[in-house]
Design a protein around this motif. Structure first.
Motif, PDB file in Angstrom:
ATOM      1  N   ALA A  74      -7.212   5.198 -11.157  1.00  0.00           N
ATOM      2  CA  ALA A  74      -7.285   5.695 -10.297  1.00  0.00           C
ATOM      3  C   ALA A  74      -6.666   5.089  -9.164  1.00  0.00           C
ATOM      4  O   ALA A  74      -6.745   4.259  -8.784  1.00  0.00           O
ATOM      5  N   GLU A  75      -6.560   6.013  -8.097  1.00  0.00           N
ATOM      6  CA  GLU A  75      -6.055   5.693  -7.055  1.00  0.00           C
ATOM      7  C   GLU A  75      -7.773   5.134  -6.223  1.00  0.00           C
ATOM      8  O   GLU A  75      -8.839   5.396  -6.441  1.00  0.00           O
ATOM      9  N   GLY A  76      -7.257   3.754  -5.883  1.00  0.00           N
ATOM     10  CA  GLY A  76      -8.681   2.920  -4.985  1.00  0.00           C
ATOM     11  C   GLY A  76      -8.462   1.841  -6.224  1.00  0.00           C
ATOM     12  O   GLY A  76      -9.678   1.278  -5.892  1.00  0.00           O
ATOM     13  N   GLU A  77      -8.378   2.038  -7.229  1.00  0.00           N
ATOM     14  CA  GLU A  77      -8.728   1.135  -8.291  1.00  0.00           C
ATOM     15  C   GLU A  77      -8.194  -0.371  -8.321  1.00  0.00           C
ATOM     16  O   GLU A  77      -7.081  -0.158  -8.223  1.00  0.00           O
ATOM     17  N   ILE A  78      -9.193  -0.821  -9.134  1.00  0.00           N
ATOM     18  CA  ILE A  78      -7.831  -2.262  -9.085  1.00  0.00           C
ATOM     19  C   ILE A  78      -7.283  -2.538 -10.349  1.00  0.00           C
ATOM     20  O   ILE A  78      -7.366  -1.689 -11.201  1.00  0.00           O
ATOM     21  N   PRO A  79      -5.601  -3.721 -10.381  1.00  0.00           N
ATOM     22  CA  PRO A  79      -5.063  -3.519 -11.469  1.00  0.00           C
ATOM     23  C   PRO A  79      -5.966  -3.839 -12.692  1.00  0.00           C
ATOM     24  O   PRO A  79      -6.109  -5.284 -12.196  1.00  0.00           O
ATOM     25  N   PHE A  80      -5.015  -4.183 -13.790  1.00  0.00           N
ATOM     26  CA  PHE A  80      -5.743  -4.813 -15.010  1.00  0.00           C
ATOM     27  C   PHE A  80      -6.088  -6.339 -14.362  1.00  0.00           C
ATOM     28  O   PHE A  80      -6.271  -6.744 -14.955  1.00  0.00           O
ATOM     29  N   GLU A  81      -4.553  -6.811 -14.192  1.00  0.00           N
ATOM     30  CA  GLU A  81      -4.339  -8.259 -13.899  1.00  0.00           C
ATOM     31  C   GLU A  81      -5.742  -8.022 -13.119  1.00  0.00           C
ATOM     32  O   GLU A  81      -6.328  -9.503 -12.685  1.00  0.00           O
ATOM     33  N   VAL A  82      -6.223  -7.827 -11.205  1.00  0.00           N
ATOM     34  CA  VAL A  82      -7.295  -8.095 -10.893  1.00  0.00           C
ATOM     35  C   VAL A  82      -8.224  -8.441 -11.892  1.00  0.00           C
ATOM     36  O   VAL A  82      -9.245  -9.049 -11.758  1.00  0.00           O
ATOM     37  N   ALA A  83      -8.776  -7.171 -12.395  1.00  0.00           N
ATOM     38  CA  ALA A  83     -10.154  -7.233 -13.435  1.00  0.00           C
ATOM     39  C   ALA A  83     -10.220  -8.410 -14.373  1.00  0.00           C
ATOM     40  O   ALA A  83     -10.838  -9.389 -14.295  1.00  0.00           O
ATOM     41  N   GLN A  84      -8.710  -8.794 -15.068  1.00  0.00           N
ATOM     42  CA  GLN A  84      -9.003  -9.930 -15.775  1.00  0.00           C
ATOM     43  C   GLN A  84      -9.267 -11.355 -14.782  1.00  0.00           C
ATOM     44  O   GLN A  84      -9.830 -12.548 -15.595  1.00  0.00           O
ATOM     45  N   LEU A  85      -8.584 -11.879 -13.513  1.00  0.00           N
ATOM     46  CA  LEU A  85      -8.833 -11.996 -12.696  1.00  0.00           C
ATOM     47  C   LEU A  85     -10.593 -12.592 -12.792  1.00  0.00           C
ATOM     48  O   LEU A  85     -10.886 -13.830 -12.295  1.00  0.00           O
TER      49      LEU A  85
END
Length: 165
Positions: A74-85
């Protein structure tokens, strides 16, 4: 970009070329993860580059093909890779995307439009670009800027790296 084409044969790993830095060019540890779909197909690959000797990753590079659920944020949410980091760093802060800037970048003789994401956590650098085969590449780095020099280091990794043994 000829090296960004989809493979015709079906390997045991992803059915697309993975664009990242060669593990031999990286002085630290490297880990790779595949995102499987229920039907066994590959919905993405992410590589974790650990420069800090087991104390946390310096960078995560993701390759997500068209249709991968991990691309849907969703708009404003972080990408999957940032969440993994953040997960790898054991950082549970609430982080959002606060801005996006499109920049032209040359990779060899090819012009790419790179989206630079500005995050609420300033120690994270994040960029994204679409490849010619509709694979989204996202690079997330901790406590180090992502410069144009990095794009020259990106290359397709051999399919053998992702073969099931």
């Amino acid at each position: 970009m000829s090296f960004l084409r989809r493979r015709s044969a079906t390997p045991a790993g992803p059915d697309f070329d993975v664009l990242a830095m060669d593990p031999g060019d990286w002085p630290g540890n490297l880990g790779a993860g595949l995102l499987p779909a229920p039907d066994g197909s590959c919905q993405g690959v992410f590589l974790r580059y650990d420069l800090f000797g087991g104390r946390g990753p310096a960078m995560i590079i993701g390759n997500l093909p068209e249709g991968s659920p991990a691309r849907e944020v969703a708009e404003g949410e972080i990408p999957f890779e940032v969440a993994q980091l953040l997960l790898a760093l054991e950082n549970d802060e609430e982080i959002t995307v606060v801005g996006v800037e499109d920049m032209p970048v040359m990779q060899g003789d090819n012009l790419m439009i790179v989206r630079r994401l500005k995050l609420s956590e300033s120690r994270i650098s994040c960029v994204q670009f679409d490849r010619s085969d509709n694979v989204l590449v996202t690079i997330a780095a901790w406590d180090r800027p992502i410069t144009d020099d990095l794009y020259a280091l990106l290359k397709p990794l051999p399919a053998e790296l992702f073969q099931q043994g």
